[in-house]
Each structure stands twice: as structure tokens, then as C-alpha cells.
Scaffold this active site. Structure first.
Site, mmCIF file in Angstrom:
data_model
loop_
_atom_site.group_PDB
_atom_site.id
_atom_site.type_symbol
_atom_site.label_atom_id
_atom_site.label_comp_id
_atom_site.label_asym_id
_atom_site.label_seq_id
_atom_site.Cartn_x
_atom_site.Cartn_y
_atom_site.Cartn_z
ATOM 1 N N GLU B 50 -39.248 22.382 30.161
ATOM 2 C CA GLU B 50 -38.619 23.269 29.366
ATOM 3 C C GLU B 50 -37.792 24.099 30.310
ATOM 4 O O GLU B 50 -36.663 24.455 29.688
ATOM 5 C CB GLU B 50 -39.266 23.918 28.370
ATOM 6 C CG GLU B 50 -39.764 23.263 27.093
ATOM 7 C CD GLU B 50 -41.279 22.769 27.369
ATOM 8 O OE1 GLU B 50 -41.656 22.649 28.661
ATOM 9 O OE2 GLU B 50 -41.972 22.040 26.314
ATOM 10 N N GLN B 113 -50.966 26.520 19.315
ATOM 11 C CA GLN B 113 -49.819 26.811 20.150
ATOM 12 C C GLN B 113 -48.826 27.705 19.495
ATOM 13 O O GLN B 113 -47.781 27.651 19.297
ATOM 14 C CB GLN B 113 -48.904 25.318 20.036
ATOM 15 C CG GLN B 113 -49.605 24.161 20.883
ATOM 16 C CD GLN B 113 -48.691 23.177 21.118
ATOM 17 O OE1 GLN B 113 -47.943 22.734 20.385
ATOM 18 N NE2 GLN B 113 -49.037 22.502 22.313
ATOM 19 N N LYS B 162 -42.539 26.177 11.369
ATOM 20 C CA LYS B 162 -42.046 24.781 11.096
ATOM 21 C C LYS B 162 -41.746 24.438 9.558
ATOM 22 O O LYS B 162 -40.956 23.430 9.351
ATOM 23 C CB LYS B 162 -43.447 24.184 11.331
ATOM 24 C CG LYS B 162 -43.429 22.564 11.311
ATOM 25 C CD LYS B 162 -44.667 21.856 11.839
ATOM 26 C CE LYS B 162 -44.444 20.283 12.125
ATOM 27 N NZ LYS B 162 -45.611 19.718 12.574
#
Ligand code: TPP
Ligand code: MG
Lengths: 159, 578
Positions: B50, B113, B162
Site C-alpha cells: 500500500e 482489521q 464496509k
């Protein structure tokens, strides 16, 4: 020198943290902090007191102004202003403390056989003096609102 | 037609003109990745880390002036983007980082996460958003791009839980016609009174210097800067971030200033009577000891960010405004003014600069020198590179001696061509940044000048370059050491090379490049350098990694004497002060 900075800031999640974080990032201390929504509630008014030179405060107000959620910033200490602070005190029955607080617009809110809860308000320097005079003995709890302030006269901080 | 959060996002990005998304998938971003697959609105570039995504998007942005976009997942994906955000923040680059976040109801529960991306990135972004309502996504994207690109530009993070991209929940695509934020009005025009004052000071100056920085690039004002100096004919210096805004080949150009600036640029700053600072921020790598800075100069400081003015050096005449508008106003005022420039004074001032240049200026013809030794000087690598590319390449770099040598010896004549991490000094920036530049300008020559230390910090992106066919050229100035660190240890720590060397354990870069499917070349002798570079640049459609072994004992000079030095105090070569 003590400075009182007033900030109008969008009432959005995380906005307050951006201001508080900035003081830390730029190496300045916050002495007192007060915040709450005003007018239609879409924005809040913050009052932050800090210490620093003229240059420090100029730099910090500029940096605060750069925060996207900040609408307006003003250093009240630049001119004449009103500044007060409110405190709540819980203490074991004690004449001396009552007397000190009475002088600062003191008001009794609760009284039982052991303890008293009183409020008081005044300029933060008078509040400071009172807190010192009260000392530790008989004192159970004390809480301060932090300074709040307004410009004197025609000057208005508003959107 | 109603759209999912992911589809809203992609459509909004396309409407902002986004061509590429640099990213890396993971759980919290998978709905978005499905939208990318189905919508084909932008090309997705799959990086290998990333950090690479953020630097690539950053490089794209620096080269084009348009925001680069990186997409990462939550948790480790987000934290891997932090260095890239800080890099962009320090150099005021408009970068958009979109991070997936765990589902809203899991936030705050230490779920898998989960990291507080908004919290972690707060001090290194211009602004950040967390999506709380899916239907706001188009508006948030619009505001994010507006904030990133206007005023003093900077990175913006958009954190998307999400559930806000749930493909089964559909919404109307709606956003306002234009952005209006009552708390953010970045367009500022210079104060006419200040322009008048500045003009008066400039025209009565005898020893003026133009000190121009990256703000002139960000403000697209290089033409105005050149026009200003058509009138003034004053010596000009550029910061590390500003190289290219004033053509290096122009006779009034003194080169870079600061820590490793040229002798003449630093001397001119120190002796100036008026300094016109444009889009520059008096960084500590420029001023040396602030209290000793330019003792006789009046400072005119033009910047869009009021907080940059009088932060380190007090400005006598602050001008807050867009650089372009401010320079135009200044030019008009100068043309109108009755005061005439003291051309005689200017001439002798320019002569003084020429004398300084002659005395201790950089030698741009080192590559012509005949020596017995076959050892290659790192400076010569840059000079040969300049000639091999006709000075037309886009050059990215990493951090260290090699970076300074490029800044000193590659003459940048156009803005944006020089892409480096000046503010944060991020090793690992060069290769991914070059990918971003190459995607933006596929027909142009894009070179990454790096060191064997820095390149290993994002070497994995060689794989990305193969996947997307990015034939950049990597020039590895290999001194078998963390050269800049070693230089400091030579100069300040009695030559004790603590943790700065590793010559026994360097990879075979030729084989490494080959194993990634590219071409590797190694040069160790002076006689082979030019030929090898020419060969590398003749391979138009291949990535070539040129590993050039150089004299490991070279230091970067000039170097400002610190601590307690001023800009006139410089080491001019090993153990010699000017
Ligand atoms: C991520 C990161 N870590 C550490 C540093 C400190 N640092 C600055 S220059 C340098 C040495 C770089 O070595 P190399 O890439 O080989 O370049 P050279 O100076 O040898 O040309 C280091 C370690 C840094 N700038 N960035
Ligand atoms: Mg090295």
C-alpha cells in the site's frame, strides 16, 4: 501570557479532536477547554485558554483557521473582553469554604449532614485565587467549566 | 437508476476525472473492488504494497497537477498508507486515499482489521471524512477533491465502513451542483496595498533575490514567475521542491539554495537587501540558524497559506494570495510604477553572483574530466544521465546523496519534471512515484534515480511495473552504503559508520531485475557508463535497471555549516570551509 481563543466550529464528528490534536502537534498546551453547540446547533463555540507569546498565538490561530471544519477564530485577549468561569464544589461542612464561594456568586445546591454542593462563578483569575484559598482540607470534589468569553462592545463572533 | 455505495463511489470518481486507482484489496474494501470490476470506470493498478499505492498516486499527482487516488483496505492496509499520506502532506500534494473500514456496528470493538484510520491520519491530512450515510458518498467525493486541490493543496482521507458499500442497498446518485463549505473559502486575492508596498521595495532594491519554491508549481505560476523576472533581471534560486519553476538554463538562475544549495545561491540570499519569497516556506533546511538568516534583507513573502508566513522568518511584507494572481498583480504594479529599477546596481549585483559562481560554483563538466582512475563519481552519473535524456526526462528520486546530486546536476527547465519527497524525505518514494508519472505520460522518458538503500524500501513494485508494462529506467547510484548517513558520520561522528554499511550483503541487482522480468545492467567503470546509459535508453519498451557502482567516498557539497551557522557558512569540499 494567558490567551483566550474563541473558535466557531462545525458540529461534525471528529471536529473537536482536530482542534485539540493541533495544539499538541504544534507544541502548545491547552489550559482549559469549553465547547458546546450554539444557535441552530449546526456549529459549536469553543473557548480554549493557552499560554504563549504574541507570535505563538498568531501562529496557532492561523493553524486553527486552516482546519477545514473551523468557521472562525478570534483571540479575545487581543482586545477588551468578558471572561468567566463556573465551578462546582463538593466539600465537608466548612464555614471558610462557604464564605470564599459566597463571594464568587456562590450558591448552595445540596446540603446534607456531611457535605455541601455549591456552585460559583467569576473571572478565572478570581476562581484561581479561590481554589488556592480553599486548599485541600475538607474538599471532596471540584470541577471547572473552563473559561468562556466574549468580545466587549460591538465586536461579535458569529457566522 | 439506483446504485450501491461502491457504484456511487466509482461514478463519483469518474466524474472527478479519475483515470487510475492505485490500490490493494482486502476484506473491508471488497464491495468496492466488485464495483471496480463491474463498472470499469477507472483503471485499477494493483501495487505490491500500500505504501507503493500512495506514492504512485502521489507521483501521478505531482506530474499532472490532478489528484492521484489510492484505495486500501482497513487495518494493515490503512496503516501501510500512512507514510504515503505524510509524504504528500509535507509537500502539499493533492492525494486522495480511500480506506475501507470495518462495518459500522463493529467500530470500536477491536474487531478484525480495525484501526482508527481517521485518528491515526489526523495530523498528516488536510482533511478527512468518514462515510456515515451511503447516499452522501458522491457529495463527500466532490468535497474531498475540492479540498485536496484548492488553497494550499494536501491529502484527504475518506474512510468507508464496509456496510456503506453493501451491494444489496441501493441509492439515488445525487450531489450538489457545486461545493459550498461555509468553513472553507480558499480563494484569496492579494491585498492591493501590500502589492504596492512590495513593488516599491523591489524597485528600490540593489541586491534583490527571487527565492521560489514548490508553491509556484502547485499554483501553476511558473510563467508568471518568468515574466516577473523579465522585468527585474534579478538572480533567482529555487528550493528543492521548486526546481524547474524557473528554467535552469536561464542566465539569472543560481541553482538550488539551502543545505546543499549552490555557493552563489546561498551567498546571494545572505547578502540580499530584498528577498522575494514565492511559494516557499523558509524550511529549516533553507534558513540554517533563523536568527542569522539574511541579516540585511527585507522579506516579501507571497503564499496562499497565511500560516506559512512569519512562521520561521518574519515577513516585512506579507502577501497572502494565490501565487498566480499575486505575481500578476505584482507585475502590473511594477509596469505601472514610476520608480525605475536601478539597472546599474542590478548589474553589479549579478556580477557579484557570477563571481561567486566562478569561485565555488558546481562543476557541470565533471564528466569531461580525464582521470586515471576508472572509479565513477556519482555526480558524473547524473551529468551523463542529463545528456543521455537531453534534459527532457521526468526524474523521480529517493532520499540521500543521490537525490541531492540530481537536484544539483540535472538541469530542470520545466516545472513538475522533478518529483521527489522533499519535506518528509521518504526513502522508497522514487520507484512507485515513477510508476505514477509513467502512467500519466506513457510516451515520455521517466527515470528513477535511486540509491541501493532506498530502492530496497519499495523494490516490490518492480512486479507492478511488469504487470502494467511500465518501461521506466532505474538508475541505481550504488555507493554500497546509506551514503547520506555515512556522510554525516564522517563529518560529525569521527567517521564511525554505525549501521550505515552493508556491502557484503547487497543483492545482485541485475539478477533481481531479471527475476522480476526486467533488464538489469551493471556498470563499474567510467568508460562503460555513457554506453550503458545509451543502451538502456534505447530499449524503449523495457524497464531497465542500471546498477552503477560509484566512488563510495564522495560527499555532497556545498553543505551549510550547522549548528549555529548562517547561509554564508558552507563546507565547500571535504574539510574546507568557504
Ligand atoms: C524511510 C526512511 N528511513 C530513514 C531515512 C534516513 N536516511 C536519509 S538518507 C539515508 C540513506 C539513503 O541511502 P541510499 O538510498 O543508498 O542513498 P545514498 O545517500 O547512499 O545516495 C537514510 C537512511 C529516510 N530518509 N527515510
Ligand atoms: Mg547508497
Amino acid at each position: 501570557m494567558k490567551r483566550i481563543i474563541s473558535i466557531l466550529i462545525e458540529n461534525k464528528p471528529g471536529a473537536l479532536a482536530r482542534v485539540v490534536g493541533l495544539f499538541h502537534q504544534r507544541g502548545y498546551n491547552i489550559e482549559t477547554l469549553n465547547v458546546g453547540p450554539v444557535f441552530d446547533g449546526s456549529y459549536s463555540r469553543m473557548t480554549v485558554t493557552t499560554r504563549g507569546s504574541e507570535n505563538d498565538v498568531e501562529q496557532i490561530t492561523k493553524q486553527i483557521n486552516k482546519i477545514i471544519d473551523v468557521i472562525k477564530v478570534s483571540d479575545l485577549t487581543e482586545g477588551e473582553h468578558h471572561e468567566y468561569e463556573f465551578i462546582l464544589v463538593k466539600f465537608i461542612h466548612n464555614e471558610k469554604i462557604q464564605k470564599i464561594l459566597k463571594k464568587l456568586n456562590g450558591k448552595i445546591h445540596e446540603k446534607d449532614k456531611n457535605a455541601i454542593v455549591m456552585s460559583a462563578w467569576g473571572t478565572s483569575s478570581n476562581i484561581e485565587i479561590a481554589i488556592k484559598a480553599i486548599g485541600k482540607a475538607n474538599l471532596l470534589e471540584i470541577v471547572r467549566s473552563g473559561s468562556i468569553g466574549l468580545h466587549e462592545g460591538e465586536k461579535v463572533l458569529k457566522i | 437508476m439506483k446504485l450501491s455505495g461502491g457504484d456511487l463511489l466509482l461514478r463519483a470518481l469518474r466524474e472527478e476525472g479519475v483515470k487510475f486507482i492505485f490500490g490493494y484489496p482486502g476484506g473491508a474494501a471488497l464491495h468496492i473492488y466488485d464495483s471496480i470490476f463491474k463498472q470499469k470506470a477507472c483503471d485499477h493498478i494493483l501495487v505490491r504494497h500500500e505504501q507503493g499505492a500512495t506514492h504512485a498516486a502521489d507521483g501521478y499527482s505531482r506530474a499532472t497537477g490532478k489528484p492521484g487516488v489510492a484505495l486500501v483496505t482497513s487495518g494493515p492496509g490503512a496503516t501501510n498508507a500512512i507514510t504515503g499520506l505524510a509524504t504528500a502532506y509535507m509537500d502539499s500534494v493533492p492525494l486522495i486515499v480511500i480506506s475501507g473500514q470495518v462495518q459500522s456496528h463493529l467500530i470500536g470493538t477491536d474487531s478484525f482489521q480495525e484501526t482508527d484510520m481517521i485518528g491515526i491520519s489526523r495530523p498528516i491530512v488536510k482533511h478527512s471524512f468518514i462515510v456515515q450515510d451511503t447516499k452522501d458518498i458522491p457529495k463527500i467525493i466532490q468535497e474531498a477533491f475540492h479540498i485536496a486541490t484548492t488553497g494550499r493543496p494536501g491529502p484527504v482521507v475518506i474512510d468507508i465502513p464496509k456496510d456503506k458499500t453493501d451491494p444489496t442497498k441501493l441509492y439515488e446518485y445525487k450531489k450538489p451542483k457545486e461545493v459550498s463549505l461555509r468553513s472553507y473559502q480558499p480563494r484569496v486575492l492579494p491585498h492591493p496595498g501590500q502589492i504596492k508596498k512590495a513593488c516599491k521595495n523591489i524597485l528600490s532594491a540593489e541586491r534583490p533575490v527571487i527565492y521560489a519554491g514548490g508553491g509556484v508549481i502547485l499554483g501553476n505560476a511558473h510563467k508568471e514567475l518568468i515574466a516577473l523576472n523579465k522585468l527585474l533581471k534579478a538572480p533567482v534560486t529555487n528550493t528543492l521542491m521548486g526546481l524547474g519553476v524557473y528554467p535552469a538554463k536561464d542566465k539569472y538562475f543560481m541553482g538550488m539554495l539551502g543545505m546543499h544549495g549552490t555557493y552563489q545561491a546561498n551567498m546571494a540570499m545572505h547578502n540580499a537587501d530584498v528577498i522575494i519569497a514565492v511559494g516557499a516556506r523558509f524550511d529549516d533546511r533553507i534558513t540554517n540558524t533563523p536568527s542569522l538568516f539574511a541579516p540585511n534583507a527585507r522579506i516579501i513573502h507571497i503564499d496562499v497559506d497565511p500560516a506559512s508566513i512569519s512562521k520561521i522568518i518574519n515577513a516585512d511584507i506579507p502577501i497572502v494570495g494565490q501565487v498566480k494572481e499575486s505575481l500578476n498583480a505584482l507585475i502590473n504594479e511594477i509596469k505601472r510604477s514610476k520608480i525605475k529599477i536601478d539597472t546599474e546596481a542590478l548589474e553589479s549585483w549579478n556580477q557579484q553572483v557570477a563571481q561567486w559562481r566562478q569561485k565555488h560554483g558546481l562543476d557541470h563538466e565533471l564528466y569531461l574530466q580525464k582521470t586515471k582512475s576508472q572509479m565513477i563519481l556519482p555526480q558524473v552519473v547524473v551529468q551523463e544521465l542529463y545528456h543521455a535524456t537531453n534534459g527532457n526526462a521526468w526524474v523521480t528520486s529517493d532520499v540521500g546523496q543521490h537525490q541531492m546530486f540530481v537536484a544539483q546536476y540535472y538541469h530542470f527547465n520545466k516545472p513538475r519534471r522533478w518529483v521527489n519527497s522533499g519535506g518528509l524525505g521518504t526513502m522508497g518514494f522514487g520507484l512507485p512515484a515513477a510508476m505514477g508519472v509513467k502512467l500519466a505520460f506513457p510516451k515520455d522518458e521517466v527515470v528513477c534515480v535511486t540509491g541501493e538503500g532506498s530502492i530496497q524500501m519499495c523494490i516490490q513494485e518492480l512486479s507492478t511495473c511488469l504487470q502494467y508494462n511500465l518501461p521506466i529506467k532505474i538508475i541505481n547510484i550504488n555507493n554500497e552504503a546509506l551514503g547520506m548517513v555515512r556522510q554525516w558520520q564522517d563529518m560529525n561522528y569521527g567517521g564511525r559508520h554505525s549501521a550505515s554499511t552493508y556491502s557484503d550483503s547487497l543483492p545482485n541487482f541485475v539478477k533481481l531485475a531479471e527475476s522480476y522480468g526486467h533488464i538489469g545492467m551493471k556498470v563499474t567503470k567510467k568508460a562503460e557508463l555513457k554506453k550503458t546509459l545509451e543502451k538502456a535508453f534505447s530499449m524503449k519498451d523495457r524497464l531497465v535497471f542500471v546498477d552503477v557502482y560509484v566512488d563510495p567516498n564522495e560527499h555532497v557539497y556545498p553543505m551549510l555549516v550547522a549548528p549555529n551557522g548562517s547561509m554564508k557558512d558552507m563546507w565547500i569540499k571535504k574539510n574546507v570551509k568557504a
